[in-house]
Each structure stands twice: as C-alpha cells, then as structure tokens.
Write a protein that holds these residues in place. Structure first.
Motif, mmCIF file in Angstrom:
data_model
loop_
_atom_site.group_PDB
_atom_site.id
_atom_site.type_symbol
_atom_site.label_atom_id
_atom_site.label_comp_id
_atom_site.label_asym_id
_atom_site.label_seq_id
_atom_site.Cartn_x
_atom_site.Cartn_y
_atom_site.Cartn_z
ATOM 1 N N UNK A 100 12.168 -14.377 35.615
ATOM 2 C CA UNK A 100 11.974 -13.405 36.702
ATOM 3 C C UNK A 100 12.959 -12.245 36.602
ATOM 4 N N UNK A 101 14.135 -12.502 36.056
ATOM 5 C CA UNK A 101 15.124 -11.436 35.872
ATOM 6 C C UNK A 101 14.566 -10.323 34.982
ATOM 7 N N UNK A 102 13.593 -10.652 34.149
ATOM 8 C CA UNK A 102 13.002 -9.679 33.228
ATOM 9 C C UNK A 102 11.830 -8.929 33.860
ATOM 10 N N UNK A 103 11.446 -9.313 35.078
ATOM 11 C CA UNK A 103 10.214 -8.809 35.670
ATOM 12 C C UNK A 103 9.977 -7.318 35.495
ATOM 13 N N UNK A 104 10.883 -6.460 35.985
ATOM 14 C CA UNK A 104 10.654 -5.016 35.832
ATOM 15 C C UNK A 104 10.531 -4.579 34.374
ATOM 16 N N UNK A 105 11.313 -5.218 33.477
ATOM 17 C CA UNK A 105 11.216 -4.867 32.052
ATOM 18 C C UNK A 105 9.863 -5.274 31.491
ATOM 19 N N UNK A 106 9.337 -6.424 31.938
ATOM 20 C CA UNK A 106 8.007 -6.841 31.504
ATOM 21 C C UNK A 106 6.956 -5.831 31.941
ATOM 22 N N UNK A 107 7.083 -5.363 33.177
ATOM 23 C CA UNK A 107 6.120 -4.388 33.701
ATOM 24 C C UNK A 107 6.175 -3.111 32.879
ATOM 25 N N UNK A 108 7.389 -2.648 32.582
ATOM 26 C CA UNK A 108 7.516 -1.433 31.767
ATOM 27 C C UNK A 108 6.911 -1.647 30.389
ATOM 28 N N UNK A 109 7.145 -2.828 29.825
ATOM 29 C CA UNK A 109 6.582 -3.126 28.500
ATOM 30 C C UNK A 109 5.067 -3.091 28.537
ATOM 31 N N UNK A 110 4.492 -3.663 29.597
ATOM 32 C CA UNK A 110 3.036 -3.690 29.714
ATOM 33 C C UNK A 110 2.465 -2.291 29.897
ATOM 34 N N UNK A 111 3.171 -1.448 30.651
ATOM 35 C CA UNK A 111 2.662 -0.109 30.942
ATOM 36 C C UNK A 111 2.842 0.850 29.772
ATOM 37 N N UNK A 112 3.921 0.664 29.000
ATOM 38 C CA UNK A 112 4.214 1.604 27.921
ATOM 39 C C UNK A 112 3.694 1.148 26.574
ATOM 40 N N UNK A 113 3.250 -0.121 26.489
ATOM 41 C CA UNK A 113 2.793 -0.637 25.207
ATOM 42 C C UNK A 113 3.904 -1.210 24.361
ATOM 43 N N UNK A 114 5.128 -1.356 24.931
ATOM 44 C CA UNK A 114 6.252 -1.900 24.177
ATOM 45 C C UNK A 114 6.061 -3.378 23.855
ATOM 46 N N UNK A 115 5.101 -4.016 24.503
ATOM 47 C CA UNK A 115 4.830 -5.425 24.230
ATOM 48 C C UNK A 115 4.091 -5.606 22.906
ATOM 49 N N UNK A 116 3.730 -4.502 22.282
ATOM 50 C CA UNK A 116 2.965 -4.587 21.043
ATOM 51 C C UNK A 116 1.637 -3.879 21.215
ATOM 52 N N UNK A 117 0.882 -3.745 20.144
ATOM 53 C CA UNK A 117 -0.393 -3.033 20.227
ATOM 54 C C UNK A 117 -1.364 -3.746 21.141
ATOM 55 N N UNK A 118 -2.209 -2.996 21.856
ATOM 56 C CA UNK A 118 -3.187 -3.625 22.734
ATOM 57 C C UNK A 118 -4.098 -4.566 21.959
ATOM 58 N N UNK A 119 -4.396 -5.710 22.585
ATOM 59 C CA UNK A 119 -5.290 -6.677 21.961
ATOM 60 C C UNK A 119 -6.358 -7.065 22.983
#
Length: 210
Positions: A100-119
């Motif tokens: 949960x401490x990562x929550x905002x960072x996860x959201x940013x990753x999802x919105x910016x594509x930092x989580x990796x290329x869309x699949x």
C-alpha cells in the motif's frame, strides 16, 4: 538486444530495490541506496531505471501477472457475474495489500506506462473469462464490450485503494462489496432500452478517450 550480463545487472538493481522498499518503505528509499545495495554505480543504476517510479512500475507489472494467475482459477463456470466481479476485484486487493505504501507510485506507473508496454490482450483476458463463464450470460448486445468496462472498473478500484487511508483499506473492500452486485444488476437491466442507451453512451465515451 540485451546481453546476459546486462540482464543480470538489471535484475540485481531490481532485486535490491525491492529489498529496500520492503525494509525502509518506498518514500525513504533513494536511488543512491539502491545502487549501494545492488553493488552497482549510481550511473549504472540510472542507466537501467530512470527513477524509483520506474522501479515501482516494474513491481506493479509483476503484481498484475500474479493477480491474473490467482484470480483465473476462481472464475468457475456457472458462477453468476456478481461472484466473478467480486472474485477478480477482491483478488487484486489481496495481491496489492502488502504494497500500500507504493499505491500512488503504482497509479503513476499505470497512467504513464512506466509499468511496461500496454498488454490489452492479457489485461482483458481475465475479464473476458469472467464474462464468458458467468451464468446467466450477460445480454449478447453487451457481451463484447463488458470486459473492457469491467477492466476500467478494476483500474478505478486500484486508484481508490491507492489513496485509501482507512485501516487495512477497509473502505476499498466495502466499495467492492457494493460495486459487484450493482454492476450485476445493471447488466441485467441493460435489456431495457433506457439502460442500454446509458451503456452505449458509456462505451462511446470510452472509445472516444482511447
């Protein structure tokens, strides 16, 4: 093409970051500390990951894969849509809960594509399975678009969870408990022309924003 040595260095940086995130939390961990923990220079660390947010995106990507693997067996043929919606959403919180401490960072990753290329194929496959195995089946006119709408619902739940300050994120779980039966009822009511019109408008909005 990434060499075996480069892949090993990248993995050592990622593993070090996850150890420090778990020990010190996301906010307190610095890129300099990650470099020291991994035995790499700061410059080398930045070469593989431009920021902590990018590292969090990599973690979020792996958690998405874990979520799919855990949720898929829960989509038993014959369950109703409400049960499947709740199973998928409850499981995503189970997987994310330790982070949960990562929550905002996860959201940013999802919105910016930092989580990796869309699949989209993989992301939507779980919801397609939830819809196709549900009984009774949703109306045929809605069946094709429903997985994408449910996937957007999941993203909304993750956004709510990321900023949920309640103990154990209880409010997020209450949100799922209320949202699952509401979604199932709306899908049944979509057989009525006035409700189907609302779904058509919503689908059109999603298409326009894509």
């Amino acid at each position: 093409m990434q060499t075996a040595k480069a892949a090993g260095t990248r993995q050592s940086v990622l593993s070090a970051s996850l150890r420090l995130f778990a020990k010190d939390g996301f906010q307190k961990t610095t890129m300099r500390a990650i470099a020291a923990e991994s035995g790499q220079s700061l410059g080398s660390t930045y070469y593989y990951f431009a920021s902590k947010e990018e590292l969090a995106g990599e973690l979020y990507r792996s958690l998405r894969q874990k979520h799919c693997a855990r949720a898929w067996p829960k989509l038993a043929a014959g369950n109703n849509l409400e049960a499947h919606v709740r199973a998928v959403l409850d499981t995503v919180l189970e997987v994310l809960e330790p982070f949960h401490d990562f929550g905002p960072a996860f959201v940013r990753a999802a919105l910016t594509g930092a989580e990796g290329p869309p699949e989209p194929g993989r992301d939507l496959a779980l919801w397609r399975q939830a819809v196709e195995t549900a009984r009774p089946q949703p109306p045929l006119s809605l069946r094709q678009d429903l997985p994408e709408l449910l996937w957007l619902l999941e993203r909304g739940v993750v956004l709510f969870w990321a900023h949920d300050p309640s103990p154990g994120q209880r409010r997020s779980r209450r949100l799922i408990a209320h949202a699952a039966p509401l979604v199932a009822r709306l899908v049944v009511l979509s057989r009525l022309p006035v409700v189907r019109t609302i779904f058509d408008d919503l689908i059109g909005l999603v298409r326009a924003a894509a």
